[in-house]
Design an enzyme around this catalytic site. Structure first.
Site, PDB file in Angstrom:
ATOM      1  N   HIS A  60       0.754  -1.045  -0.007  1.00  0.00           N
ATOM      2  CA  HIS A  60       0.038   0.012  -0.055  1.00  0.00           C
ATOM      3  C   HIS A  60       0.807   1.227  -0.094  1.00  0.00           C
ATOM      4  O   HIS A  60       1.269   1.752   1.247  1.00  0.00           O
ATOM      5  CB  HIS A  60      -0.873  -0.009   1.102  1.00  0.00           C
ATOM      6  CG  HIS A  60      -2.000   1.025   1.046  1.00  0.00           C
ATOM      7  ND1 HIS A  60      -3.283   0.788   1.782  1.00  0.00           N
ATOM      8  CD2 HIS A  60      -1.839   2.057   0.678  1.00  0.00           C
ATOM      9  CE1 HIS A  60      -4.185   1.705   1.367  1.00  0.00           C
ATOM     10  NE2 HIS A  60      -3.274   2.839   0.831  1.00  0.00           N
ATOM     11  N   ARG A  64       2.629   8.712  -6.298  1.00  0.00           N
ATOM     12  CA  ARG A  64       2.235  10.058  -6.993  1.00  0.00           C
ATOM     13  C   ARG A  64       2.414  10.324  -8.184  1.00  0.00           C
ATOM     14  O   ARG A  64       1.895  11.356  -8.920  1.00  0.00           O
ATOM     15  CB  ARG A  64       2.825  11.084  -6.030  1.00  0.00           C
ATOM     16  CG  ARG A  64       2.546  11.113  -4.529  1.00  0.00           C
ATOM     17  CD  ARG A  64       1.252  11.196  -4.074  1.00  0.00           C
ATOM     18  NE  ARG A  64       0.917  11.562  -2.716  1.00  0.00           N
ATOM     19  CZ  ARG A  64      -0.228  11.139  -2.044  1.00  0.00           C
ATOM     20  NH1 ARG A  64      -1.099  10.449  -2.627  1.00  0.00           N
ATOM     21  NH2 ARG A  64      -0.407  11.540  -0.760  1.00  0.00           N
ATOM     22  N   HIS A 232      -5.396  -0.673   5.722  1.00  0.00           N
ATOM     23  CA  HIS A 232      -5.335   0.322   7.042  1.00  0.00           C
ATOM     24  C   HIS A 232      -6.255   0.103   8.108  1.00  0.00           C
ATOM     25  O   HIS A 232      -7.037   1.156   8.243  1.00  0.00           O
ATOM     26  CB  HIS A 232      -4.824   1.427   6.759  1.00  0.00           C
ATOM     27  CG  HIS A 232      -5.902   2.175   5.636  1.00  0.00           C
ATOM     28  ND1 HIS A 232      -7.311   2.226   5.824  1.00  0.00           N
ATOM     29  CD2 HIS A 232      -5.602   2.931   4.280  1.00  0.00           C
ATOM     30  CE1 HIS A 232      -7.715   2.906   4.752  1.00  0.00           C
ATOM     31  NE2 HIS A 232      -6.830   3.336   3.865  1.00  0.00           N
ATOM     32  N   ASP A 305       0.824   2.654   3.632  1.00  0.00           N
ATOM     33  CA  ASP A 305       0.035   3.658   3.281  1.00  0.00           C
ATOM     34  C   ASP A 305       0.988   4.930   3.144  1.00  0.00           C
ATOM     35  O   ASP A 305       0.397   6.122   3.442  1.00  0.00           O
ATOM     36  CB  ASP A 305      -1.065   4.048   4.151  1.00  0.00           C
ATOM     37  CG  ASP A 305      -2.145   4.866   3.538  1.00  0.00           C
ATOM     38  OD1 ASP A 305      -2.041   5.124   2.408  1.00  0.00           O
ATOM     39  OD2 ASP A 305      -3.137   5.314   4.391  1.00  0.00           O
TER      40      ASP A 305
END
Lengths: 428, 310
Positions: A60, A64, A232, A305
């Site tokens: 995860h 970008r 998450h 994350d």
């Protein structure tokens, strides 16, 4: 060139292995494991006193690129991964344009071939433009190389679209990763809903925001089959829902981030946006149950994350700063020190959570194991290496780590991808 | 004694510190009653009113307080939502700080922003309201008003009514009044008073009739009509029925009960003329006391001593 990793303590849960051994990597694959290995022409890594793991996989990550290269890109994101002992990352689809078609998927894969330090596995969106209304062309995107599907950042908003995606899995067997959040219940909340945040006057995000979607998804899956991975987890009730689903033999898995394992909502009292993320840091009771969930096997994976933002974006009033923290460069050291060396989880469990299980969930058959013939992806940790987490040393473009200044003992010192040493941290 | 550089909130202040501010404020009351309403206590100091959220009365109150202490004062009004297009809060403050002010008085829509300011500024900071978090000078002026009418802050029952959830006034008052021997009861529509508030050492009573029973002080909060309707309770009509402080309801309170409101009042919603303009109402006393309290706070954080003698 061949590579031999000498005399390391090799940990591989896929072979039930915990032994001081050598590993020979030939042509990017594990060729031999044994004592006193030799080869005609090889480079040697002296791993005496070090832990040798099958390469760690962060399932995860937000790289970008395309679209938000000012926050992070495939090059810097994977350099950060390499520096943190991560050999593979799965990158989420909330780029610009969104990875909801095979063109974007192919772009990421091609770009990664040119610039990435570690393996990059794109995750496609579940719904077009992540609007939650129409299913993406999962077949085309999977053929282009996506290893799963997620509207991460948002839940799969329509229950019907989720149902269709699960049905479609019978044809395209790729994992659906759910960002479990009821957007109406979250509203404009910025932190956990609790006595603490009521006191601080911060708008709350209730645990029910997460559990309501997990419960919905489990019931849809119970009806139509398929498999879902929950991203998450933050709440103890989520752990309970996943546990029950597993008891009922439903095909669900779940991950937890290092920050939800190591921090709780008390940090929000500083009003520092470095503790602002979704889902929010919750109570100590929640944190403890997430750790318990790891130990008991209810939670299958640790994932970062990794959510890079610039300092200008993040240095704002708590309520205005964007959600998210980075994690690629710190997850391995932090978890190794705080949970493995401290005796909370075993080294085996550690390797399952960061390598074996993510590989299985994402369908990466040649990864997550050091069996002969598997990819030569390896993470080596020096259990004695002491580090103070310093954002000036990050390879990531971003500095938004909640662990700045933490002292850690035990840190990755070699990251090896396909037999190539992509990071050597022994000398720094 | 009060030796702090900032006043960011009531939480964390000791009872002694609060008493000290209130005593100092009481001695300031007289200044505003003179024909020449000025003392030289802060001559040469610069106070910046930094208001990122609309406010009239608090801004003016701080302005008069600063001026009556002979400080120089400038007003800066920004919009806290303009940061997307414009300058960040941090940059705005750093620019103003480059002009060497002594005190920032800050009002901002986001909880924690007064504290945040202290992390990058060298000036003293007075929180004039940060989101739903704290509004310390309001709680202090409320306390001063209660003390003037009741003689002390101990042995009182205080009922706070209305939108507790979004109210920094309620939070600061709870923190302050909990330092004394008081019984604090919150009342209002349940979605605006989550049960978690009881962790702050207060009682919750959703039935206003019961909540005001025997109260010495009834503190009404403003309902923000634009924000609440349709989301936290069904209608203003229903709000009025259950939570307007009527004469009949007020009759259940102590016979010497006072009614307070931080303003601005929504006449006809939380209060009507029969109470707002009655002798039970101390609402305008609160406004007058606001100046004295803010004078005291500006004076004390500038290093003013215990004895304020002019």
């Amino acid at each position: 060139m061949n590579l031999i990793i000498k005399n390391g303590r090799v940990i591989d849960p896929s072979q039930n292995l915990d032994e001081e051994l050598d590993i020979l990597i030939e042509n990017g694959k594990v060729a031999k494991i044994g004592k006193k290995l030799n080869a005609p022409d090889f480079k040697e890594v002296d791993a005496k006193g070090l832990f040798v793991f099958p390469g760690f996989i962060d399932m995860h990550t937000h790289l970008r690129e395309p679209g938000y290269e000012y926050k992070e890109d495939i090059k810097t994101g994977t350099e950060a991964a390499a520096a943190g002992g991560i050999t593979s990352v799965a990158c989420m689809a909330n780029t610009n344009p969104i990875n909801d078609n095979e063109g974007v998927t192919s772009f990421i894969i091609e770009r990664a071939k040119d610039v990435a330090k570690v393996n990059v596995f794109p995750i496609g969106a579940v719904s077009k433009r992540m609007q939650g209304e129409e299913l993406v062309e999962m077949g085309y995107i999977a053929e282009a190389g996506a290893v799963g599907f997620s509207d991460d950042g948002y839940p799969v908003r329509s229950s019907l679209v989720l149902r269709r995606a699960l049905e479609y899995q019978r044809m395209i067997d790729k994992i659906i990763i759910e960002h479990a959040e009821d957007l109406e219940l979250s509203g404009d909340g910025v932190a956990n809903e609790s006595p603490l945040t009521y006191k601080l006057g911060l708008k709350g995000i209730p645990s029910a925001s997460e559990t309501a979607i997990i419960a919905r998804d489990i019931e849809i899956l119970r009806q139509v089959g398929g498999r879902i991975h929950f991203a998450h987890l933050s709440s103890k009730w989520s752990v309970e829902l996943i546990e029950n689903a597993k008891i009922n033999n439903l095909n669900v898995t779940a991950e937890v981030t290092p920050h939800h394992l190591l921090l709780n909502e008390q940090f929000v009292e500083t009003f520092s946006p470095l503790y602002k993320m979704k889902p929010p840091l919750r109570s100590e009771e929640d944190r403890v149950s997430l750790v318990e969930g790891l130990k008991k096997g209810i939670i299958d994976a640790i994932a970062t994350d990794h959510a890079p933002h610039t300092q200008d974006e993040k240095e704002l009033e708590f309520g205005f700063a964007p959600f998210g923290v980075i994690g690629l460069e710190t997850v391995v050291g932090l978890i190794f020190d705080r949970l493995v060396m401290s005796g909370v989880i075993s080294v085996f469990r550690f390797a399952e959570l960061l390598s074996k299980n993510p590989a299985k969930i994402l369908g990466l058959e040649s990864k997550g194991s050091l069996e002969i013939g598997k990819d030569g992806d390896i993470t080596i940790i020096d259990p004695e290496k002491k580090v103070v987490i310093d954002p000036d040393k990050f390879k990531s473009k971003a500095k938004n780590s909640p662990f700045i200044g933490w002292e850690v003992k035990g840190w990755p010192v070699y990251t090896i991808v396909g037999g190539e040493i992509v990071f050597n941290g022994v000398d720094n | 004694m009060f030796k702090r550089k900032h006043l960011l909130g009531i939480e964390g202040l000791t009872r002694d510190e609060i008493d000290h501010i209130l005593d100092t404020a009481q001695s300031m009351v007289e200044v505003s009653k003179r024909s020449v309403k000025k003392v030289p206590a802060l001559r040469g100091k610069t106070v910046v009113n930094l208001f990122f959220e609309p406010s009239t009365r608090t801004r003016i109150s701080f302005e008069l307080a600063a001026k009556r202490l002979s400080a120089d004062l400038i007003n800066f009004s920004g919009s806290s939502s303009s940061l997307v297009k414009g300058e960040s809060f941090r940059d705005t403050v750093l620019n103003l700080e480059a002009m060497h002010p002594d005190i920032f008085v800050v009002r901002h829509s986001q909880a924690g922003s007064a504290y945040y300011l202290t992390t990058f500024s060298k000036s003293s900071v007075v929180n004039a309201g940060d989101g739903a978090h704290e509004h310390p000078t309001q709680a202090l002026l409320d306390a001063l008003t209660i003390r003037q009418h009741k003689g002390e802050l101990d042995n009182l029952k205080i009922t706070i009514v209305g939108d507790i959830l979004h109210s920094r006034v309620a939070r600061s008052n709870i923190f302050l009044l909990s330092q004394y021997k008081t019984k604090i009861v919150l009342s209002g529509p349940p979605p605006l008073i989550p049960p978690e508030f009881s962790d702050m050492g207060v009682e919750i009573e959703y039935d206003l009739d019961k909540a005001v029973e025997g109260s010495d002080v009834v503190m009404m909060l403003r309902i923000q009509r634009e924000r609440q309707t349709g989301s936290y309770f069904p209608s203003l009509r229903e709000y009025r029925k259950f939570y307007q402080l009527t004469k009949k309801r007020l009759a259940r309170a102590d016979k010497d009960a006072i009614v307070m409101h931080p303003g601005p009042i929504n006449r006809g919603i939380e209060l009507m003329k029969d109470i707002a303009d009655s002798d039970k109402s101390v609402i305008l006393n609160q406004v007058s006391n606001g100046i004295a309290v803010r004078m005291a706070v500006l004076y004390l954080i500038s290093g003013g001593s215990h004895e304020f003698n002019n």
